[in-house]
Motif scaffolding. Structure first.
Motif, mmCIF file in Angstrom:
data_model
loop_
_atom_site.group_PDB
_atom_site.id
_atom_site.type_symbol
_atom_site.label_atom_id
_atom_site.label_comp_id
_atom_site.label_asym_id
_atom_site.label_seq_id
_atom_site.Cartn_x
_atom_site.Cartn_y
_atom_site.Cartn_z
ATOM 1 N N GLU A 28 -4.858 -9.107 6.632
ATOM 2 C CA GLU A 28 -6.178 -9.486 7.127
ATOM 3 C C GLU A 28 -6.595 -8.619 8.310
ATOM 4 O O GLU A 28 -7.772 -8.386 8.524
ATOM 5 N N LYS A 29 -5.621 -8.172 9.066
ATOM 6 C CA LYS A 29 -5.875 -7.295 10.204
ATOM 7 C C LYS A 29 -5.531 -5.870 9.798
ATOM 8 O O LYS A 29 -4.773 -5.653 8.859
ATOM 9 N N PRO A 30 -6.060 -4.876 10.490
ATOM 10 C CA PRO A 30 -5.705 -3.487 10.176
ATOM 11 C C PRO A 30 -4.194 -3.276 10.207
ATOM 12 O O PRO A 30 -3.506 -3.730 11.114
ATOM 13 N N TYR A 31 -3.691 -2.592 9.185
ATOM 14 C CA TYR A 31 -2.259 -2.342 9.041
ATOM 15 C C TYR A 31 -1.864 -1.145 9.901
ATOM 16 O O TYR A 31 -2.492 -0.097 9.846
ATOM 17 N N ALA A 32 -0.805 -1.313 10.689
ATOM 18 C CA ALA A 32 -0.338 -0.245 11.565
ATOM 19 C C ALA A 32 0.832 0.481 10.900
ATOM 20 O O ALA A 32 1.832 -0.137 10.545
ATOM 21 N N ILE A 33 0.680 1.775 10.713
ATOM 22 C CA ILE A 33 1.745 2.599 10.169
ATOM 23 C C ILE A 33 2.620 3.059 11.333
ATOM 24 O O ILE A 33 2.141 3.734 12.235
ATOM 25 N N ASP A 34 3.895 2.650 11.302
ATOM 26 C CA ASP A 34 4.806 3.078 12.358
ATOM 27 C C ASP A 34 5.626 4.272 11.864
ATOM 28 O O ASP A 34 5.463 4.735 10.733
ATOM 29 N N LYS A 35 6.494 4.769 12.709
ATOM 30 C CA LYS A 35 7.271 5.967 12.387
ATOM 31 C C LYS A 35 8.127 5.774 11.132
ATOM 32 O O LYS A 35 8.157 6.630 10.258
ATOM 33 N N ALA A 36 8.811 4.639 11.040
ATOM 34 C CA ALA A 36 9.682 4.381 9.884
ATOM 35 C C ALA A 36 8.875 4.305 8.590
ATOM 36 O O ALA A 36 9.283 4.849 7.564
ATOM 37 N N TYR A 37 7.732 3.648 8.638
ATOM 38 C CA TYR A 37 6.902 3.520 7.442
ATOM 39 C C TYR A 37 6.303 4.878 7.066
ATOM 40 O O TYR A 37 6.204 5.217 5.891
ATOM 41 N N ALA A 38 5.925 5.670 8.052
ATOM 42 C CA ALA A 38 5.408 7.018 7.800
ATOM 43 C C ALA A 38 6.479 7.871 7.111
ATOM 44 O O ALA A 38 6.181 8.594 6.156
ATOM 45 N N GLY A 66 -7.757 -5.301 5.198
ATOM 46 C CA GLY A 66 -8.168 -5.135 6.595
ATOM 47 C C GLY A 66 -8.201 -3.711 7.101
ATOM 48 O O GLY A 66 -8.432 -3.470 8.274
ATOM 49 N N GLY A 67 -7.936 -2.749 6.223
ATOM 50 C CA GLY A 67 -7.952 -1.352 6.650
ATOM 51 C C GLY A 67 -6.650 -0.966 7.337
ATOM 52 O O GLY A 67 -5.660 -1.686 7.287
ATOM 53 N N ILE A 68 -6.676 0.197 7.968
ATOM 54 C CA ILE A 68 -5.503 0.652 8.714
ATOM 55 C C ILE A 68 -5.881 0.887 10.169
ATOM 56 O O ILE A 68 -7.012 1.235 10.485
ATOM 57 N N LYS A 69 -4.902 0.688 11.019
ATOM 58 C CA LYS A 69 -5.087 0.936 12.439
ATOM 59 C C LYS A 69 -4.930 2.433 12.679
ATOM 60 O O LYS A 69 -3.979 3.051 12.210
ATOM 61 N N SER A 70 -5.853 3.010 13.399
ATOM 62 C CA SER A 70 -5.784 4.438 13.688
ATOM 63 C C SER A 70 -4.694 4.700 14.729
ATOM 64 O O SER A 70 -4.698 4.118 15.813
ATOM 65 N N ASN A 71 -3.746 5.538 14.336
ATOM 66 C CA ASN A 71 -2.709 5.988 15.264
ATOM 67 C C ASN A 71 -2.246 7.360 14.794
ATOM 68 O O ASN A 71 -2.769 7.898 13.814
ATOM 69 N N GLN A 72 -1.291 7.949 15.459
ATOM 70 C CA GLN A 72 -0.874 9.316 15.117
ATOM 71 C C GLN A 72 -0.386 9.410 13.679
ATOM 72 O O GLN A 72 -0.616 10.405 13.001
ATOM 73 N N TYR A 73 0.275 8.375 13.172
ATOM 74 C CA TYR A 73 0.824 8.419 11.813
ATOM 75 C C TYR A 73 -0.272 8.303 10.763
ATOM 76 O O TYR A 73 -0.267 9.029 9.767
ATOM 77 N N SER A 74 -1.205 7.394 10.976
ATOM 78 C CA SER A 74 -2.294 7.254 10.005
ATOM 79 C C SER A 74 -3.176 8.498 10.001
ATOM 80 O O SER A 74 -3.612 8.945 8.938
ATOM 81 N N ARG A 75 -3.418 9.081 11.161
ATOM 82 C CA ARG A 75 -4.257 10.282 11.221
ATOM 83 C C ARG A 75 -3.577 11.476 10.558
ATOM 84 O O ARG A 75 -4.238 12.315 9.952
ATOM 85 N N GLU A 76 -2.253 11.575 10.650
ATOM 86 C CA GLU A 76 -1.523 12.689 10.050
ATOM 87 C C GLU A 76 -1.353 12.546 8.541
ATOM 88 O O GLU A 76 -1.344 13.542 7.826
ATOM 89 N N LEU A 77 -1.222 11.315 8.045
ATOM 90 C CA LEU A 77 -0.860 11.093 6.644
ATOM 91 C C LEU A 77 -2.001 10.681 5.727
ATOM 92 O O LEU A 77 -2.081 11.137 4.590
ATOM 93 N N VAL A 82 -9.590 2.678 1.662
ATOM 94 C CA VAL A 82 -10.469 1.749 0.957
ATOM 95 C C VAL A 82 -10.134 0.357 1.467
ATOM 96 O O VAL A 82 -8.963 -0.035 1.493
ATOM 97 N N THR A 83 -11.169 -0.388 1.880
ATOM 98 C CA THR A 83 -10.971 -1.747 2.367
ATOM 99 C C THR A 83 -11.623 -2.736 1.408
ATOM 100 O O THR A 83 -12.370 -2.347 0.504
ATOM 101 N N LEU A 84 -11.376 -4.008 1.628
ATOM 102 C CA LEU A 84 -11.970 -5.051 0.815
ATOM 103 C C LEU A 84 -13.490 -4.972 0.859
ATOM 104 O O LEU A 84 -14.167 -5.149 -0.152
ATOM 105 N N ASP A 85 -14.042 -4.660 2.023
ATOM 106 C CA ASP A 85 -15.495 -4.524 2.166
ATOM 107 C C ASP A 85 -16.054 -3.446 1.254
ATOM 108 O O ASP A 85 -17.160 -3.586 0.732
ATOM 109 N N ASP A 86 -15.317 -2.373 1.045
ATOM 110 C CA ASP A 86 -15.772 -1.292 0.171
ATOM 111 C C ASP A 86 -15.979 -1.761 -1.258
ATOM 112 O O ASP A 86 -16.871 -1.288 -1.956
#
Length: 91
Positions: A28-38, A66-77, A82-86
């Motif tokens: 439901e909230k933006p998903y955060a991609i961490d180092k391990a998941y990346a 809920g989309g993804i949370k913008s961080n270094q991993y999401s920006r690089e990968l 696409v979100t539910l709203d789309d």
């Protein structure tokens, strides 16, 4: 060492020489991609490339409510999102 099976949720092999690998998460909230998941995502893409011997360029798209949370991993990968709203935008 045991082999870990990597699951790819959805793949589109396009005629333009690009393969889109889709990662699907329900949050439901933006998903955060961490180092391990990346690292896991990169491993999936590498295994796909090795196993299929595809010459296509790989593109990662993230599909989630809920989309993804913008961080270094999401920006690089992540090249597409696409979100539910789309899905309901054109209704």
């Amino acid at each position: 060492m045991s082999k870990v099976l990597e699951k790819i949720d959805l793949i589109f092999e396009r005629n333009d020489g690009v393969t889109t690998i889709c990662e699907i998460k329900y949050t439901e909230k933006p998903y955060a991609i961490d180092k391990a998941y990346a690292e896991n995502l990169l491993r999936k893409m590498k295994i796909y490339k090795e196993q299929t011997r595809s010459k296509n360029q790989l593109q990662l798209t993230f599909i989630s409510a809920g989309g993804i949370k913008s961080n270094q991993y999401s920006r690089e990968l992540v090249e597409g999102e696409v979100t539910l709203d789309d899905f309901f935008e054109s209704l």
